[in-house]
Design an enzyme around this catalytic site. Structure first.
Site, PDB file in Angstrom:
ATOM      1  N   ASP A  31      20.256  74.176  -3.987  1.00  0.00           N
ATOM      2  CA  ASP A  31      21.064  75.222  -4.629  1.00  0.00           C
ATOM      3  C   ASP A  31      21.660  74.632  -5.910  1.00  0.00           C
ATOM      4  OD1 ASP A  31      22.748  77.901  -3.167  1.00  0.00           O
ATOM      5  OD2 ASP A  31      23.219  77.190  -5.185  1.00  0.00           O
ATOM      6  N   ASN A  32      21.604  75.381  -6.983  1.00  0.00           N
ATOM      7  CA  ASN A  32      22.180  74.861  -8.240  1.00  0.00           C
ATOM      8  C   ASN A  32      23.627  75.313  -8.420  1.00  0.00           C
ATOM      9  OD1 ASN A  32      21.959  77.531  -8.959  1.00  0.00           O
ATOM     10  ND2 ASN A  32      20.802  77.180 -10.846  1.00  0.00           N
ATOM     11  N   LEU A  76      15.413  82.090  -1.161  1.00  0.00           N
ATOM     12  CA  LEU A  76      16.515  83.026  -1.421  1.00  0.00           C
ATOM     13  C   LEU A  76      17.152  82.811  -2.789  1.00  0.00           C
ATOM     14  CD1 LEU A  76      16.187  83.463   1.654  1.00  0.00           C
ATOM     15  CD2 LEU A  76      18.642  83.465   1.870  1.00  0.00           C
ATOM     16  N   ALA A 117      12.554  86.365  -0.390  1.00  0.00           N
ATOM     17  CA  ALA A 117      13.570  87.424  -0.318  1.00  0.00           C
ATOM     18  C   ALA A 117      13.446  88.288  -1.560  1.00  0.00           C
ATOM     19  CB  ALA A 117      14.961  86.814  -0.226  1.00  0.00           C
ATOM     20  N   TYR A 149      15.909  93.124 -13.371  1.00  0.00           N
ATOM     21  CA  TYR A 149      16.027  92.515 -12.039  1.00  0.00           C
ATOM     22  C   TYR A 149      14.921  93.051 -11.133  1.00  0.00           C
ATOM     23  CZ  TYR A 149      18.076  91.218  -7.536  1.00  0.00           C
ATOM     24  OH  TYR A 149      18.276  90.713  -6.288  1.00  0.00           O
ATOM     25  N   LYS A 153      11.735  90.826  -9.728  1.00  0.00           N
ATOM     26  CA  LYS A 153      11.435  90.687  -8.298  1.00  0.00           C
ATOM     27  C   LYS A 153      10.078  91.311  -7.958  1.00  0.00           C
ATOM     28  CE  LYS A 153      14.316  88.868  -5.816  1.00  0.00           C
ATOM     29  NZ  LYS A 153      14.349  87.427  -5.488  1.00  0.00           N
TER      30      LYS A 153
END
Ligand code: UDP
Length: 324
Positions: A31-32, A76, A117, A149, A153
């Protein structure tokens, strides 16, 4: 099983990490911390089967090692939250498209099982009720950042299926509808944590637009149970599933319910979309999932009601006022 969770310090990722550890799996998180927080996984850090890298998923050296050492990837990590998307369009497009490409490329290199996801934003402003996985998508013009967005996706989904079709990668896509629960922050626009925070602070509860727009809210523990069951089931490979609920309510009614459940003195105020987001902002009028595909595939049904969800979120913010 050794699971790699990209975005594992985020709201959904941290609940997923918890659930996998509970059933005996090993979990590694990358995770960043762009929207994720170390605090979300603080209670897991001393667990012998838990590890974390604070790093971007675009770092191929790190990702190559992590993917090689896991059995399954829950992808995710993404730019999320309508406010973030509208204010940081470059980050949204790059993280979502390049990040998913990195995950799929490496999963294919090491022949790993992957869950991607995705999102109900994919359906766009179509007013069909309910949305089924194969429905058409209706999106606005490219001059409106919001739609980037959904399109980013959608490219992720196309790429996932391309890897499945051409290279036989074992991939499943989950389209998440509005997901809520403890640790979700209202900072990037999510309506329930934001309204609960406003109500608990006695600040005006902000309803955007007319408030007649309708959403269905899913509790994060139900969502996580679905993600794990989808990965566990070989029959879901190469398929997309809606993951949502029928906890349906208009945003106006939601504001009233939150005010009532928190006993808040807050007034409910209406704010035009262009003031809340940007000029020309378009919202979805109604978003309800068809859940028959996931029910038939793995027997999954959401269990938590909207009242359960609101009670949990209110309790969480009361116990953790610094998270507001
Ligand atoms: N919304 C609102 N007040 C807020 C934040 C959001 O009325 O303070 C509305 C938003 O315009 C949308 C709905 O609540 O119609 C759900 O917003 P959210 O950002 O949680 O998710 P979305 O469904 O837009 O992805």
């Amino acid at each position: 099983m050794r699971a790699l969770i990209t975005g594992g310090a985020g709201f959904i990722g941290s609940h997923l990490a918890e659930a996998l550890l509970e059933r005996g799996d090993s979990v590694y998180v990358i995770d960043n911390l762009s929207t994720g927080r170390l605090e979300n996984v603080q209670h897991l850090r001393s667990h012998p089967r838990f590890g974390i890298a604070v790093e971007t998923i675009l770092n191929e050296t790190v990702m190559d090692r992590l993917v090689s050492e896991c059995d399954v990837i829950f992808h995710l990590a993404a730019a999320v939250g309508v406010e973030l998307i509208v204010s940081h369009p470059v980050e949204t497009i790059e993280t979502n498209i390049l990040g998913t490409h990195m995950v799929l490329k490496l999963a294919n290199r090491y022949l790993r099982r992957v869950l991607i996801a995705s999102t109900s934003e994919i359906y766009g402003k179509s007013e069909k009720v309910p949305f089924s996985e194969d429905d058409d998508r209706i999106l606005g013009p490219t001059s409106r950042s919001r739609w980037s967005y959904a399109d980013s996706k959608a490219i992720d989904e196309y790429l996932a299926f391309a890897y499945h079709k051409e290279k036989n990668l074992q991939v499943t896509v989950a389209r998440l509808f509005n997901t809520v629960g403890p640790r979700q922050t209202g900072r990037w626009g999510m309506v329930i944590p934001r309204m609960v925070t406003q109500a608990l602070r006695g600040q005006p509860i902000t309803v955007y637009g007319s408030g007649n727009q309708i959403r269905s809210f899913t509790y994060v523990k139900d969502t996580v149970r679905a993600l794990i069951a989808l990965v566990d089931s070989p029959s879901t490979v190469g398929q997309i599933y809606n993951v949502g609920s029928h906890n349906t309510i208009s945003i106006k009614e939601l504001a009233h319910k939150i005010k009532e459940m928190t006993n808040s003195p807050s007034e409910i105020v209406y704010i035009p979309y262009e003031q809340a987001y940007e000029k020309g902002f378009e919202d979805m009028r109604i978003r309800i999932p068809d859940l028959s595909k996931i029910r038939n595939a793995i027997g999954w049904e959401p269990q938590y009601t909207l009242e359960d969800i609101l009670r949990e979120v209110i309790e969480y913010f009361r116990a953790n006022p610094h998270a507001m």
